[in-house]
Design a protein around this motif. Structure first.
Motif, PDB file in Angstrom:
ATOM      1  N   LEU A  20       0.727  -1.132  -0.128  1.00 40.89           N
ATOM      2  CA  LEU A  20       0.056   0.217   0.053  1.00 40.89           C
ATOM      3  C   LEU A  20       0.888   1.081   0.046  1.00 40.89           C
ATOM      4  CD1 LEU A  20      -2.905   1.173   0.108  1.00 40.89           C
ATOM      5  CD2 LEU A  20      -2.741   1.020   2.471  1.00 40.89           C
ATOM      6  N   ALA A  21       1.921   1.193   0.857  1.00 43.20           N
ATOM      7  CA  ALA A  21       2.894   2.430   0.899  1.00 43.20           C
ATOM      8  C   ALA A  21       3.502   2.640  -0.505  1.00 43.20           C
ATOM      9  CB  ALA A  21       3.753   2.126   2.002  1.00 43.20           C
ATOM     10  N   ALA A  22       3.672   1.521  -1.129  1.00 50.02           N
ATOM     11  CA  ALA A  22       4.519   1.570  -2.282  1.00 50.02           C
ATOM     12  C   ALA A  22       3.494   2.122  -3.333  1.00 50.02           C
ATOM     13  CB  ALA A  22       4.917   0.234  -2.959  1.00 50.02           C
ATOM     14  N   ALA A  23       2.243   1.717  -3.294  1.00 51.55           N
ATOM     15  CA  ALA A  23       1.405   2.462  -4.281  1.00 51.55           C
ATOM     16  C   ALA A  23       1.123   3.669  -4.219  1.00 51.55           C
ATOM     17  CB  ALA A  23      -0.085   1.423  -4.245  1.00 51.55           C
ATOM     18  N   VAL A  24       0.898   4.334  -2.730  1.00 53.37           N
ATOM     19  CA  VAL A  24       0.795   5.548  -2.788  1.00 53.37           C
ATOM     20  C   VAL A  24       2.129   6.213  -3.129  1.00 53.37           C
ATOM     21  CG1 VAL A  24       0.658   7.400  -0.759  1.00 53.37           C
ATOM     22  CG2 VAL A  24      -0.891   5.266  -0.629  1.00 53.37           C
ATOM     23  N   ALA A  25       3.145   5.862  -2.892  1.00 56.55           N
ATOM     24  CA  ALA A  25       4.352   6.693  -3.462  1.00 56.55           C
ATOM     25  C   ALA A  25       4.461   6.758  -4.913  1.00 56.55           C
ATOM     26  CB  ALA A  25       5.698   5.838  -2.944  1.00 56.55           C
ATOM     27  N   ALA A  26       3.987   5.706  -5.574  1.00 60.69           N
ATOM     28  CA  ALA A  26       3.949   5.624  -6.885  1.00 60.69           C
ATOM     29  C   ALA A  26       2.876   6.811  -7.514  1.00 60.69           C
ATOM     30  CB  ALA A  26       3.564   4.366  -7.418  1.00 60.69           C
ATOM     31  N   VAL A  27       1.848   6.956  -6.945  1.00 64.67           N
ATOM     32  CA  VAL A  27       0.796   7.897  -7.224  1.00 64.67           C
ATOM     33  C   VAL A  27       1.403   9.122  -7.057  1.00 64.67           C
ATOM     34  CG1 VAL A  27      -1.226   8.827  -6.848  1.00 64.67           C
ATOM     35  CG2 VAL A  27      -1.315   6.491  -6.787  1.00 64.67           C
ATOM     36  N   LEU A  28       1.884   9.513  -5.872  1.00 63.48           N
ATOM     37  CA  LEU A  28       2.640  10.583  -5.783  1.00 63.48           C
ATOM     38  C   LEU A  28       3.680  11.009  -6.701  1.00 63.48           C
ATOM     39  CD1 LEU A  28       2.710  10.529  -1.774  1.00 63.48           C
ATOM     40  CD2 LEU A  28       1.229  11.910  -3.166  1.00 63.48           C
ATOM     41  N   LEU A  29       4.513  10.035  -7.085  1.00 62.05           N
ATOM     42  CA  LEU A  29       5.480  10.203  -7.938  1.00 62.05           C
ATOM     43  C   LEU A  29       5.226  10.546  -9.376  1.00 62.05           C
ATOM     44  CD1 LEU A  29       8.834   9.948  -8.621  1.00 62.05           C
ATOM     45  CD2 LEU A  29       8.249   7.640  -9.140  1.00 62.05           C
ATOM     46  N   TRP A  30       3.815  10.033  -9.717  1.00 58.86           N
ATOM     47  CA  TRP A  30       3.330  10.434 -11.090  1.00 58.86           C
ATOM     48  C   TRP A  30       2.388  11.447 -10.989  1.00 58.86           C
ATOM     49  CZ3 TRP A  30       5.719   8.817 -15.589  1.00 58.86           C
ATOM     50  CH2 TRP A  30       6.836   7.604 -15.199  1.00 58.86           C
ATOM     51  N   ALA A  31       2.040  11.984  -9.792  1.00 61.90           N
ATOM     52  CA  ALA A  31       1.064  13.137 -10.065  1.00 61.90           C
ATOM     53  C   ALA A  31       1.555  14.198 -10.557  1.00 61.90           C
ATOM     54  CB  ALA A  31       0.557  13.256  -8.653  1.00 61.90           C
ATOM     55  N   PRO A  32       1.059  15.215 -11.446  1.00 57.97           N
ATOM     56  CA  PRO A  32       1.357  16.585 -11.726  1.00 57.97           C
ATOM     57  C   PRO A  32       1.644  17.375 -10.580  1.00 57.97           C
ATOM     58  CG  PRO A  32      -0.766  16.319 -12.225  1.00 57.97           C
ATOM     59  CD  PRO A  32      -0.430  14.862 -11.680  1.00 57.97           C
ATOM     60  N   LEU A  33       2.859  18.276 -10.843  1.00 64.10           N
ATOM     61  CA  LEU A  33       3.159  19.033  -9.644  1.00 64.10           C
ATOM     62  C   LEU A  33       2.029  20.139  -9.576  1.00 64.10           C
ATOM     63  CD1 LEU A  33       6.729  19.769 -10.838  1.00 64.10           C
ATOM     64  CD2 LEU A  33       5.673  18.334  -8.886  1.00 64.10           C
ATOM     65  N   ALA A  34       1.823  20.302  -8.287  1.00 67.04           N
ATOM     66  CA  ALA A  34       0.624  21.259  -7.944  1.00 67.04           C
ATOM     67  C   ALA A  34       1.232  22.952  -8.370  1.00 67.04           C
ATOM     68  CB  ALA A  34       0.283  21.039  -6.549  1.00 67.04           C
ATOM     69  N   ALA A  35       0.170  23.574  -8.736  1.00 67.27           N
ATOM     70  CA  ALA A  35       0.733  24.983  -8.946  1.00 67.27           C
ATOM     71  C   ALA A  35       1.130  25.536  -7.910  1.00 67.27           C
ATOM     72  CB  ALA A  35      -0.665  25.920  -9.501  1.00 67.27           C
ATOM     73  N   GLN A  36       2.183  26.585  -7.808  1.00 61.17           N
ATOM     74  CA  GLN A  36       2.802  27.284  -6.660  1.00 61.17           C
ATOM     75  C   GLN A  36       2.394  28.861  -6.851  1.00 61.17           C
ATOM     76  OE1 GLN A  36       6.681  26.504  -6.415  1.00 61.17           O
ATOM     77  NE2 GLN A  36       6.490  24.502  -6.025  1.00 61.17           N
ATOM     78  N   THR A  37       1.580  29.383  -6.035  1.00 55.09           N
ATOM     79  CA  THR A  37       1.124  30.790  -5.907  1.00 55.09           C
ATOM     80  C   THR A  37       1.729  31.763  -5.149  1.00 55.09           C
ATOM     81  OG1 THR A  37      -1.117  29.831  -6.808  1.00 55.09           O
ATOM     82  CG2 THR A  37      -0.952  32.155  -5.877  1.00 55.09           C
ATOM     83  N   GLN A  38       2.101  32.993  -5.577  1.00 54.63           N
ATOM     84  CA  GLN A  38       2.398  33.981  -4.735  1.00 54.63           C
ATOM     85  C   GLN A  38       1.713  35.209  -4.929  1.00 54.63           C
ATOM     86  OE1 GLN A  38       6.512  35.231  -4.639  1.00 54.63           O
ATOM     87  NE2 GLN A  38       7.314  33.290  -5.560  1.00 54.63           N
ATOM     88  N   VAL A  39       1.232  35.923  -4.121  1.00 56.34           N
ATOM     89  CA  VAL A  39       0.400  36.979  -4.195  1.00 56.34           C
ATOM     90  C   VAL A  39       1.018  38.200  -3.546  1.00 56.34           C
ATOM     91  CG1 VAL A  39      -1.812  38.036  -3.272  1.00 56.34           C
ATOM     92  CG2 VAL A  39      -1.723  35.624  -3.903  1.00 56.34           C
ATOM     93  N   ILE A  40       0.868  39.438  -4.435  1.00 54.17           N
ATOM     94  CA  ILE A  40       1.640  40.492  -4.072  1.00 54.17           C
ATOM     95  C   ILE A  40       0.395  41.982  -3.797  1.00 54.17           C
ATOM     96  CG2 ILE A  40       3.333  42.499  -4.626  1.00 54.17           C
ATOM     97  CD1 ILE A  40       4.508  40.272  -6.446  1.00 54.17           C
ATOM     98  N   GLN A  41       0.271  42.381  -2.822  1.00 60.38           N
ATOM     99  CA  GLN A  41      -0.558  43.361  -2.690  1.00 60.38           C
ATOM    100  C   GLN A  41      -0.243  44.257  -1.517  1.00 60.38           C
ATOM    101  OE1 GLN A  41      -4.897  42.160  -1.606  1.00 60.38           O
ATOM    102  NE2 GLN A  41      -5.556  44.168  -2.956  1.00 60.38           N
ATOM    103  N   PRO A  42       0.278  45.420  -1.813  1.00 61.75           N
ATOM    104  CA  PRO A  42       0.660  46.452  -0.794  1.00 61.75           C
ATOM    105  C   PRO A  42      -0.303  46.631   0.096  1.00 61.75           C
ATOM    106  CG  PRO A  42       1.353  47.233  -3.014  1.00 61.75           C
ATOM    107  CD  PRO A  42       0.619  46.055  -3.293  1.00 61.75           C
ATOM    108  N   ILE A  43      -0.021  46.605   1.550  1.00 67.09           N
ATOM    109  CA  ILE A  43      -0.940  47.006   2.515  1.00 67.09           C
ATOM    110  C   ILE A  43      -1.327  48.515   2.573  1.00 67.09           C
ATOM    111  CG2 ILE A  43      -1.529  47.043   4.959  1.00 67.09           C
ATOM    112  CD1 ILE A  43       0.430  44.410   5.064  1.00 67.09           C
TER     113      ILE A  43
END
Length: 270
Positions: free
Chosen positions: A7-30
Motif C-alpha cells: 500500500l505504501a509503495a502504491a501511494v508513493a507511486a501515485v505521488l511520484l507520477w502526479a502532476p506538480l501542484a501550482a505554486q502561487t504568490q500574491v503581491i498586494q501592498p497593505i
C-alpha cells in the motif's frame, strides 16, 4: 500477509507520477501609497509566460537566466485600494495577472495602477496583455503575442513570430525575425530590420501610415489604401499591377503573403 508495504509503495507511486501542484504568490501592498515590489520565480527556458494587466504598462526584457524577475510599481486608487498581483507557476509555465477591485456607483473614481517590468528567460513563449498602457518586449526567441487597447506596442530583437494588436496606439518594431501579424486602428505601423522568414507579413491600420523595411522580399505583395499613396522598391518584382488605391506584385524566390492595408494614410515598403 501484511498489506502495509504494498500500500505504501502504491501511494508513493501515485505521488511520484502526479502532476506538480501550482505554486502561487500574491503581491498586494497593505499601505495606500506608491510603492515598488519585486519577486523572482523560476521558469525553465522554453516555457510559456502569460501576463495580464489592466491599468499599467507591461515591459518585458530577456536575460540569460532560467527565472523571471517581476517588479511592480503600485499606485492606489482614489479609495485607497491596491492592485493584487498573482504569480502562478505550473507545469505549463508562469502566469502573472493583476486583479483589480470592482467599482460600482456614481461619483469621481480613479482606479489603482500597477506598472509591470519583467526580466525573463530568452527562450520563452510570451503572451502579454493590458488595457490602459504600453506593451513592450525585447530579446526573446519564442513566439509572442502583444495586446493592448489604449497604448502603443513595441518589439525589438525578437527571433520568432509576432502578433501585435492595439486600438489606440502605434506599433513600432525593430529587428524582428519571423512571421508578423500587426493590427491597430488609430495609429501608425513602423518597422525596420524585419524578415518574415517565409511565414508572411500582415499589417493593417485604419487611421495611420505604414512604413516597413523588410529584408529579402520574397512572395506576393498586396498593398491597399483609400486616402494616401503607395511606394515600394519594385526592383526584381514581377507581375506588378498598379491601380489608384491598390498595388500588387510578386517577388520571386518565395510564396509568403505580404499584405499591407490602411484607410487614411500612406504605405511605404523598403
Amino acid at each position: 500477509m501484511s498489506l502495509t508495504h504494498p500500500l505504501a509503495a502504491a501511494v508513493a507511486a501515485v505521488l511520484l507520477w502526479a502532476p506538480l501542484a501550482a505554486q502561487t504568490q500574491v503581491i498586494q501592498p497593505i499601505k495606500a501609497e506608491k510603492t515598488t515590489e519585486t519577486r523572482t520565480v523560476p521558469l525553465a527556458a522554453g516555457s510559456t509566460l502569460k501576463v495580464k494587466n489592466v491599468n499599467g504598462f507591461i515591459h518585458v526584457e530577456a536575460w540569460d537566466r532560467d527565472e523571471v524577475q517581476f517588479t511592480g510599481e503600485f499606485k492606489p486608487s482614489s479609495r485607497d485600494e491596491q492592485v493584487k498581483v498573482v504569480l502562478e507557476s505550473g507545469k505549463n509555465g508562469l502566469e502573472i495577472r493583476g486583479e483589480y477591485p470592482k467599482h460600482n456607483g456614481w461619483g469621481s473614481y480613479q482606479g489603482p495602477q500597477c506598472q509591470m517590468t519583467l526580466k525573463v528567460p530568452r527562450r520563452v513563449v510570451s503572451s502579454l496583455e493590458t488595457v490602459n498602457g504600453e506593451v513592450a518586449l525585447s530579446g526573446t526567441r519564442g513566439a509572442a503575442s502583444l495586446t493592448t487597447v489604449n497604448g502603443g506596442v513595441r518589439a525589438m530583437d525578437l527571433g520568432d513570430s509576432l502578433q501585435a494588436t492595439t486600438v489606440n496606439g502605434a506599433v513600432t518594431l525593430e529587428r524582428v525575425q519571423g512571421g508578423l501579424t500587426i493590427q491597430t486602428v488609430n495609429g501608425t505601423i513602423k518597422g525596420t530590420g524585419l524578415d518574415g522568414l517565409g511565414r508572411g507579413v500582415k499589417a493593417e491600420t485604419v487611421n495611420g501610415t505604414i512604413h516597413l523595411q523588410i529584408a529579402g522580399l520574397k512572395g506576393h505583395l498586396t498593398a491597399t489604401t483609400l486616402n494616401g499613396g503607395i511606394t515600394f522598391k519594385a526592383k526584381g518584382a514581377e507581375q506588378v499591377e498598379v491601380a489608384k488605391r491598390r498595388v500588387t506584385a510578386t517577388f520571386p524566390g518565395g510564396d509568403q503573403d505580404i499584405h499591407l492595408s490602411t484607410v487614411n494614410g500612406a504605405i511605404t515598403l523598403d
